[in-house]
Design a protein around this motif. Structure first.
Motif, PDB file in Angstrom:
ATOM      1  N   GLU A  18       5.871  35.976  60.563  1.00  0.00           N
ATOM      2  CA  GLU A  18       4.978  35.336  59.598  1.00  0.00           C
ATOM      3  C   GLU A  18       5.011  33.824  59.731  1.00  0.00           C
ATOM      4  O   GLU A  18       3.963  33.158  59.779  1.00  0.00           O
ATOM      5  CB  GLU A  18       5.375  35.737  58.178  1.00  0.00           C
ATOM      6  CG  GLU A  18       4.496  35.112  57.106  1.00  0.00           C
ATOM      7  CD  GLU A  18       5.074  35.300  55.713  1.00  0.00           C
ATOM      8  OE1 GLU A  18       4.373  35.877  54.872  1.00  0.00           O
ATOM      9  OE2 GLU A  18       6.217  34.856  55.489  1.00  0.00           O
ATOM     10  N   THR A  19       6.218  33.234  59.812  1.00  0.00           N
ATOM     11  CA  THR A  19       6.324  31.777  59.880  1.00  0.00           C
ATOM     12  C   THR A  19       5.802  31.229  61.206  1.00  0.00           C
ATOM     13  O   THR A  19       5.384  30.073  61.284  1.00  0.00           O
ATOM     14  CB  THR A  19       7.778  31.326  59.672  1.00  0.00           C
ATOM     15  OG1 THR A  19       8.625  31.994  60.633  1.00  0.00           O
ATOM     16  CG2 THR A  19       8.257  31.651  58.271  1.00  0.00           C
ATOM     17  N   ASP A  31       1.614  31.014  60.731  1.00  0.00           N
ATOM     18  CA  ASP A  31       1.120  29.847  59.997  1.00  0.00           C
ATOM     19  C   ASP A  31       2.123  29.440  58.934  1.00  0.00           C
ATOM     20  O   ASP A  31       3.090  30.158  58.662  1.00  0.00           O
ATOM     21  CB  ASP A  31      -0.246  30.130  59.358  1.00  0.00           C
ATOM     22  CG  ASP A  31      -0.225  31.385  58.497  1.00  0.00           C
ATOM     23  OD1 ASP A  31      -1.287  31.936  58.236  1.00  0.00           O
ATOM     24  OD2 ASP A  31       0.889  31.804  58.079  1.00  0.00           O
ATOM     25  N   ASN A  32       1.908  28.284  58.364  1.00  0.00           N
ATOM     26  CA  ASN A  32       2.767  27.783  57.297  1.00  0.00           C
ATOM     27  C   ASN A  32       2.182  28.170  55.947  1.00  0.00           C
ATOM     28  O   ASN A  32       1.028  27.862  55.656  1.00  0.00           O
ATOM     29  CB  ASN A  32       2.907  26.257  57.379  1.00  0.00           C
ATOM     30  CG  ASN A  32       3.653  25.826  58.623  1.00  0.00           C
ATOM     31  OD1 ASN A  32       4.614  26.471  59.028  1.00  0.00           O
ATOM     32  ND2 ASN A  32       3.203  24.733  59.241  1.00  0.00           N
ATOM     33  N   ARG A  33       2.996  28.847  55.160  1.00  0.00           N
ATOM     34  CA  ARG A  33       2.526  29.290  53.851  1.00  0.00           C
ATOM     35  C   ARG A  33       3.432  28.723  52.765  1.00  0.00           C
ATOM     36  O   ARG A  33       4.636  28.530  52.967  1.00  0.00           O
ATOM     37  CB  ARG A  33       2.527  30.820  53.770  1.00  0.00           C
ATOM     38  CG  ARG A  33       1.662  31.474  54.845  1.00  0.00           C
ATOM     39  CD  ARG A  33       1.647  32.981  54.692  1.00  0.00           C
ATOM     40  NE  ARG A  33       0.872  33.602  55.751  1.00  0.00           N
ATOM     41  CZ  ARG A  33       0.688  34.913  55.842  1.00  0.00           C
ATOM     42  NH1 ARG A  33       1.205  35.719  54.931  1.00  0.00           N
ATOM     43  NH2 ARG A  33      -0.028  35.418  56.841  1.00  0.00           N
ATOM     44  N   ALA A  67       4.274  30.292  50.065  1.00  0.00           N
ATOM     45  CA  ALA A  67       5.180  31.357  49.647  1.00  0.00           C
ATOM     46  C   ALA A  67       5.271  32.377  50.765  1.00  0.00           C
ATOM     47  O   ALA A  67       4.271  32.984  51.153  1.00  0.00           O
ATOM     48  CB  ALA A  67       4.680  32.014  48.365  1.00  0.00           C
ATOM     49  N   THR A  68       6.462  32.569  51.332  1.00  0.00           N
ATOM     50  CA  THR A  68       6.667  33.506  52.429  1.00  0.00           C
ATOM     51  C   THR A  68       7.066  34.871  51.879  1.00  0.00           C
ATOM     52  O   THR A  68       7.273  35.042  50.668  1.00  0.00           O
ATOM     53  CB  THR A  68       7.763  32.996  53.366  1.00  0.00           C
ATOM     54  OG1 THR A  68       9.009  32.980  52.634  1.00  0.00           O
ATOM     55  CG2 THR A  68       7.448  31.583  53.845  1.00  0.00           C
ATOM     56  N   ILE A  69       7.208  35.845  52.783  1.00  0.00           N
ATOM     57  CA  ILE A  69       7.637  37.168  52.339  1.00  0.00           C
ATOM     58  C   ILE A  69       9.050  37.119  51.773  1.00  0.00           C
ATOM     59  O   ILE A  69       9.422  37.946  50.946  1.00  0.00           O
ATOM     60  CB  ILE A  69       7.548  38.209  53.479  1.00  0.00           C
ATOM     61  CG1 ILE A  69       8.482  37.818  54.635  1.00  0.00           C
ATOM     62  CG2 ILE A  69       6.110  38.374  53.954  1.00  0.00           C
ATOM     63  CD1 ILE A  69       8.620  38.927  55.676  1.00  0.00           C
ATOM     64  N   ARG A  70       9.844  36.128  52.217  1.00  0.00           N
ATOM     65  CA  ARG A  70      11.184  35.990  51.631  1.00  0.00           C
ATOM     66  C   ARG A  70      11.087  35.635  50.152  1.00  0.00           C
ATOM     67  O   ARG A  70      11.827  36.162  49.319  1.00  0.00           O
ATOM     68  CB  ARG A  70      11.980  34.916  52.371  1.00  0.00           C
ATOM     69  CG  ARG A  70      13.411  34.749  51.860  1.00  0.00           C
ATOM     70  CD  ARG A  70      14.140  33.704  52.653  1.00  0.00           C
ATOM     71  NE  ARG A  70      13.507  32.392  52.510  1.00  0.00           N
ATOM     72  CZ  ARG A  70      13.809  31.349  53.275  1.00  0.00           C
ATOM     73  NH1 ARG A  70      14.687  31.460  54.251  1.00  0.00           N
ATOM     74  NH2 ARG A  70      13.211  30.197  53.074  1.00  0.00           N
ATOM     75  N   ASP A  71      10.168  34.752  49.822  1.00  0.00           N
ATOM     76  CA  ASP A  71       9.978  34.365  48.424  1.00  0.00           C
ATOM     77  C   ASP A  71       9.449  35.529  47.595  1.00  0.00           C
ATOM     78  O   ASP A  71       9.827  35.697  46.436  1.00  0.00           O
ATOM     79  CB  ASP A  71       9.016  33.186  48.326  1.00  0.00           C
ATOM     80  CG  ASP A  71       9.497  31.975  49.118  1.00  0.00           C
ATOM     81  OD1 ASP A  71      10.708  31.686  49.043  1.00  0.00           O
ATOM     82  OD2 ASP A  71       8.680  31.343  49.802  1.00  0.00           O
ATOM     83  N   HIS A  86      -0.272  42.657  61.583  1.00  0.00           N
ATOM     84  CA  HIS A  86      -1.337  41.661  61.550  1.00  0.00           C
ATOM     85  C   HIS A  86      -0.868  40.333  62.135  1.00  0.00           C
ATOM     86  O   HIS A  86      -1.592  39.687  62.921  1.00  0.00           O
ATOM     87  CB  HIS A  86      -1.803  41.471  60.104  1.00  0.00           C
ATOM     88  CG  HIS A  86      -2.781  40.354  59.919  1.00  0.00           C
ATOM     89  ND1 HIS A  86      -4.083  40.420  60.375  1.00  0.00           N
ATOM     90  CD2 HIS A  86      -2.633  39.124  59.357  1.00  0.00           C
ATOM     91  CE1 HIS A  86      -4.703  39.297  60.089  1.00  0.00           C
ATOM     92  NE2 HIS A  86      -3.850  38.487  59.462  1.00  0.00           N
ATOM     93  N   ASN A  87       0.354  39.917  61.788  1.00  0.00           N
ATOM     94  CA  ASN A  87       0.879  38.637  62.283  1.00  0.00           C
ATOM     95  C   ASN A  87       1.091  38.657  63.786  1.00  0.00           C
ATOM     96  O   ASN A  87       0.788  37.681  64.491  1.00  0.00           O
ATOM     97  CB  ASN A  87       2.193  38.304  61.580  1.00  0.00           C
ATOM     98  CG  ASN A  87       1.996  37.953  60.109  1.00  0.00           C
ATOM     99  OD1 ASN A  87       0.956  37.405  59.729  1.00  0.00           O
ATOM    100  ND2 ASN A  87       2.982  38.262  59.284  1.00  0.00           N
TER     101      ASN A  87
END
Length: 605
Positions: free
Chosen positions: A497-498, A501-503, A505-509, A532-533
């Motif tokens: 995911e990282t 792109d830069n988000r 809120a990531t899946i960790r959050d 998808h990623n």
């Protein structure tokens, strides 16, 4: 040997070294001395304070003990000016700055305190033919508070403790042999009567109230009592015994254990360390192995329990662990000539408890045994990459359980429970694991120290349960444990995911807490997002990374059962955290540990 007996023995050791006051005396903060002529006339008021620093500091001088609450209770042959001279400080700020005329005050309470001081000494000294005592009694009879101003005494002495000396003599009155003899007679009187002392086993005068202990973190600033029966009423009596008679301790034994414990708790003793809400003190028994071995054992044990930032040898965890293992195997002399693995070490944990002091833990063992258990503690915490900048102190781990990493937010009792596990080599408290995982869920970050704690708790549970499995120190791609693999898988999904792109809120959050507790519900969603990623990575300039991640994800999933666990127990959540940390750190292989910790969102305590 009981706690009080051990402390009394330690007091004898302190006295032999000249580091403890004699029975009935204790270090007092003394600022001035009043010199008295043989006829009782005051000669001069001399400043005894240390004036070398920015601010005058009182000297610590052994003087008779006095315990006060709200009652008027004078000290013997010393006291603050309200008692000893009948004057107190009533100056305003302007007067203290020298911008207005100032003079001492003498309110009714001050007059009553001085009267009590005079009466006490007239009763105690009137039968003595000692020249110094006669001069002191003559001084008390002729002294009036207004003389403080007329004689030009320094206003800085107001409300300070003062002692007395006869002109031409070098010894203060309270220090002379006759004064010590009279004070022993005065202080040995006990309303509790005589009885068999629980500490010495001998027949002696029993104290009515036990000594005040100072230095326990969180306790009353004026001190609290370890042994206490304060109220003399039928509601607090047992078998007709009141107050000190319920736990009969002789006056000498009470003084010995109180003096020893206060010495250990003093700021510069080097024998005290704070672990959560528990103040931990330790000392050695020199009776079997000798003073040199006891002192050496205390020094080494203290450095292992709380490494010194200024000592490079103590910061080298590998060197310290090797020394500890040698000591635990009976080869202490190989580490240092004076060390002896058979030296007995006493460790006491104290916490405040409703105006009193509670014993949080008490452990006695040989130097070799305790150091061996500390070495096991370090080994259980071992994880790659190493997140500790120095050999890990037990107290430092507790900050990883606290909101904002503040000491006041450390869960109650956790410090004592952790120290008990470290010293005895037993299981870590499950509350330690629960608290760390709780902080990870709330904050969303897994740093090296928290991963090490999770690994240590699970590793010790495994070892003490005599299971054959091992919790890996570094990334173990062959480890079959489902929770460990799920932690790795989550880290790989996050990487994908990282990298896309830069988000904000990531899946960790969003999903770390749920993924580590109910994986069957969350991972199918994460899997779709990862697909998808990876697809986006293949369409861009990161085809190589997409292939790498796809292969690693496939390898991790290949070791998982077709049906994911519905829920993970607390211990399995700890494995999840360790797997996540190992996989995340594998991304930064070859980079500095502190950089990897930053990228893993570590916040140092």
């Amino acid at each position: 040997m009981t706690i009080l007996q051990s402390l009394a023995v330690y007091y004898d050791r302190l006295r032999a070294r000249g580091e403890a006051s004699e029975d009935g005396y204790a270090p007092q903060k003394i600022s001035f001395e009043l010199v008295i002529a043989k006829n009782g006339a005051p000669v001069s008021l001399n400043d005894l304070r240390d004036l070398t620093g920015n601010k005058p500091v009182p000297r610590l001088i052994d003087a008779p003990i006095v315990e006060r609450s709200s009652d008027i209770e004078p000290a013997f042959l010393w006291d603050k000016t309200a008692y000893s001279l009948g004057v107190t400080d009533t100056r305003t700020d302007l007067e203290k700055k020298g911008k207005a005329v100032a003079k001492p005050g003498s309110a009714k309470k001050t007059a009553d305190q001085h009267a009590a001081f005079r009466t006490m000494h007239e009763e105690a000294l009137s039968g003595s033919d000692d020249m110094g005592f006669r001069a002191f009694l003559a001084f008390l009879q002729r002294w009036t508070p207004d003389q403080f101003t007329t004689l030009g005494f320094s206003l800085e002495a107001l409300d300070q403790n003062i002692v007395f000396r006869i002109d031409g003599k070098f010894e203060h009155l309270h220090s002379c042999a006759n004064a010590r003899s009279i004070w022993r007679s005065i202080s040995s009187g006990s309303e509790a009567g005589r009885g068999v002392c629980l500490v010495t086993g001998g027949l002696a005068d029993i104290v009515q109230t036990n000594p005040i202990i100072k230095g326990v973190r969180g306790a009353n600033a004026a001190g609290a009592k370890l042994v206490s029966f304060d109220r003399n009423s039928t509601a607090y009596q047992s078998f007709g015994k009141s107050m000190g008679a319920n736990a009969p301790i002789s006056a000498s034994a009470a003084f010995a254990y109180g003096t020893a414990l206060n010495k250990l708790l003093s700021r510069n003793s080097g024998r005290s360390v704070l672990v959560g809400d528990a103040t931990c003190v330790f000392w050695a028994d020199a009776r079997e192995t000798g003073e040199k071995a006891a002192a050496a054992a205390e020094g080494f044990f203290g450095s292992a329990l709380d490494p010194d930032d200024q000592n490079p040898d103590q910061l080298d965890a590998g060197r310290m662990r090797a020394a500890m293992e040698a000591i635990s195997k009976g080869r202490a002399a190989d580490v240092a000539p004076d060390l002896d693995s058979n030296t007995r070490i006493h460790v006491l944990g104290l916490s405040p408890n409703a105006g009193r002091i509670a014993v949080r833990f008490w452990h006695v063992g040989t130097f070799g045994e305790l150091v061996g258990n500390l070495a096991k503690h370090w080994q259980d915490l071992a994880i790659d990459p190493n997140p500790f900048k120095r050999a890990p102190a037990a107290w430092a781990l507790l900050y990883e359980t606290a909101l904002l990493r503040e000491a006041k937010n450390i869960p109650p009792r956790l410090g004592g429970d952790l120290m008990r596990a470290v010293l005895e080599g037993g299981r870590y408290p499950q509350t330690l694991l629960a608290a760390v995982i709780g902080r990870i869920r709330v904050e969303g970050g897994v740093n090296g120290k928290r991963a090490a704690i999770c690994k240590a708790v699970v590793q010790r549970n495994v070892r003490l349960s005599q299971r054959t499995e091992e919790i890996p120190v570094s990334l173990d791609k062959e480890n079959p444990n489902a929770a460990y693999r799920l932690g790795r898988l989550f880290a790989l999904y996050e990487w994908a995911e990282t990298a896309t792109d830069n988000r904000n809120a990531t899946i960790r959050d969003k999903y770390f807490a749920a993924a580590s507790t109910t994986p069957a519900r969350v991972f199918p969603l994460l899997m779709r997002g990862s697909t998808h990623n990876l697809s986006k990575l293949r369409k861009g300039e990161s085809i190589g990374l997409a292939v790498k991640l796809d292969k690693e994800i496939t390898d991790v999933m290949g070791g998982l059962a077709d049906q994911l666990p519905t829920a993970l127990r607390l211990e399995e959540q700890g494995r999840f955290v360790v797997g996540y940390y190992h996989q995340m750190q594998a991304r930064y292989a070859g980079k500095a540990v502190d950089k990897s910790d930053d990228d893993a969102n570590e916040q140092e305590g």
